[in-house]
Scaffold this active site. Structure first.
Site, short mmCIF file in Angstrom:
data_model
loop_
_atom_site.label_atom_id
_atom_site.label_comp_id
_atom_site.label_asym_id
_atom_site.label_seq_id
_atom_site.Cartn_x
_atom_site.Cartn_y
_atom_site.Cartn_z
N ARG A 104 0.85 -1.19 0.00
CA ARG A 104 0.00 0.00 0.00
C ARG A 104 0.88 1.24 0.00
NH1 ARG A 104 -4.64 0.08 4.47
NH2 ARG A 104 -2.87 0.46 5.83
N THR A 108 -1.36 7.47 -0.64
CA THR A 108 -2.66 7.28 -1.32
C THR A 108 -3.43 6.08 -0.77
OG1 THR A 108 -1.73 5.78 -2.97
CG2 THR A 108 -1.66 8.15 -3.47
N ASP A 200 0.43 -3.93 12.17
CA ASP A 200 0.93 -4.22 10.81
C ASP A 200 1.32 -5.70 10.73
OD1 ASP A 200 2.81 -4.57 8.58
OD2 ASP A 200 2.53 -2.42 8.33
N ASP A 203 4.90 -6.57 9.38
CA ASP A 203 5.96 -6.23 10.34
C ASP A 203 5.97 -7.22 11.50
OD1 ASP A 203 6.93 -4.12 8.90
OD2 ASP A 203 5.82 -2.59 10.01
C1 PRP Z 1 -1.05 -5.14 4.23
C2 PRP Z 1 -1.84 -6.42 4.24
C3 PRP Z 1 -2.67 -6.31 2.99
C4 PRP Z 1 -2.93 -4.84 2.90
C5 PRP Z 1 -4.34 -4.56 3.34
O1 PRP Z 1 0.01 -5.22 3.38
O2 PRP Z 1 -1.06 -7.58 4.30
O3 PRP Z 1 -2.01 -6.78 1.83
O4 PRP Z 1 -2.02 -4.18 3.79
O5 PRP Z 1 -4.66 -3.24 3.18
P1 PRP Z 1 -5.76 -2.76 2.14
O6 PRP Z 1 -6.94 -3.66 2.32
O7 PRP Z 1 -6.04 -1.33 2.57
O8 PRP Z 1 -5.19 -2.82 0.77
P2 PRP Z 1 1.08 -4.01 3.21
O9 PRP Z 1 0.62 -3.11 2.12
O10 PRP Z 1 1.33 -3.39 4.54
O11 PRP Z 1 2.36 -4.72 2.66
P3 PRP Z 1 3.33 -5.79 3.37
O12 PRP Z 1 2.52 -7.07 3.56
O13 PRP Z 1 4.41 -5.95 2.37
O14 PRP Z 1 3.80 -5.24 4.68
N1 URA Z 2 -2.37 -3.74 6.86
C1 URA Z 2 -2.03 -4.26 8.07
O1 URA Z 2 -1.06 -5.01 8.18
N2 URA Z 2 -2.78 -3.92 9.12
C2 URA Z 2 -3.84 -3.11 9.05
O2 URA Z 2 -4.50 -2.84 10.08
C3 URA Z 2 -4.18 -2.58 7.79
C4 URA Z 2 -3.43 -2.92 6.71
#
Ligand code: PRP
Ligand code: URA
Length: 209
Positions: A104, A108, A200, A203
């Site tokens: 994400r 945005t 997160d 993380d």
């Molecule tokens: C997190 C999660 C989803 C997304 C959800 O990933 O694992 O893929 O956010 O958010 P959304 O429904 O608003 O799109 P992130 O973008 O943090 O990436 P990562 O798994 O690489 O940390």
């Molecule tokens: N992605 C995450 O990992 N946690 C949230 O709460 C939203 C998006």
């Protein structure tokens, strides 16, 4: 539009509570994600067709049932979806695994695509997309859109925690996709994190914060 399946099994609910706890270590967090995914896969594979076969026990011949060769593919959304793969594959070892890389954008909140590798025979497979978090729904909607372009037999989406906003957006964008989640939380905060959520997920799985 398919009604979302919310897994209210006591074992799943107990493990989700441990997952939410800020004091849960990365090691425990990874184990819990794997265990919850296995339990949820049990529900998500409930409609797999079976066929009758004959089997010989040490006592007698009998008719019994086996999975009728339905082909599955699991597609984790990177990174956090990776944490769900082991739990899914333990239940369905013959499944193929695809990968979709999305993150994400921090301003945005829209998904940014960076990787897509799906099984070559995905047109013959039922796909279960894996991502622990459904927040705005942007990532799930984008990933499912990419998979649909390759024409799989069907798609399900499995997450652990969903926000009402993401669930609404996903079911409107892809009304044919059955959603499975373990908890439907209250809302998103100003940074589009799920409240109360678990923080997160990526993380916490990979210990990157
Ligand atoms: C997190 C999660 C989803 C997304 C959800 O990933 O694992 O893929 O956010 O958010 P959304 O429904 O608003 O799109 P992130 O973008 O943090 O990436 P990562 O798994 O690489 O940390
Ligand atoms: N992605 C995450 O990992 N946690 C949230 O709460 C939203 C998006």
């Amino acid at each position: 539009m398919l009604k979302p399946f919310i897994a209210d099994h006591p074992l799943i609910q107990h493990k989700v509570t441990l997952l939410r706890d800020r004091n849960t270590s990365s090691k425990q967090f990874r184990e819990l994600i794997r265990e919850i995914t296995g339990l949820m896969c049990y529900e998500a594979t409930r409609d797999l067709p079976t066929c009758e076969v004959t089997v010989e026990t040490p006592i007698a011949k009998t008719k019994s049932r086996k999975i009728a060769g339905r082909k599955l593919a699991f597609v984790p959304i990177l990174r956090a979806g990776l944490g769900m793969v082991d739990g899914a594959v333990e239940l369905v070892p013959s499944a193929r695994i695809g990968h979709i890389g999305l993150y994400r954008d921090e301003t945005t909140m829209k998904p940014v695509e960076y990787y897509c590798k799906l099984p070559g025979d995905i047109g013959e497979r039922d796909v279960i997309v894996l991502d622990p978090m459904l927040a705005t729904g942007g990532s799930a909607i984008d990933a499912i859109g990419q998979i649909k372009q390759r024409g799989p037999r069907s798609i399900k989406f499995m997450c652990i925690i969903a926000a009402p906003e993401g669930l609404k957006a996903l079911t409107e964008a892809h009304p044919d996709v059955q959603v499975y989640c373990a908890a439907l939380d209250e809302c998103l905060n100003e940074n589009c994190y799920i409240v109360p959520g678990l923080g997160d997920a990526g993380d916490r799985i990979f210990g990157t914060k």
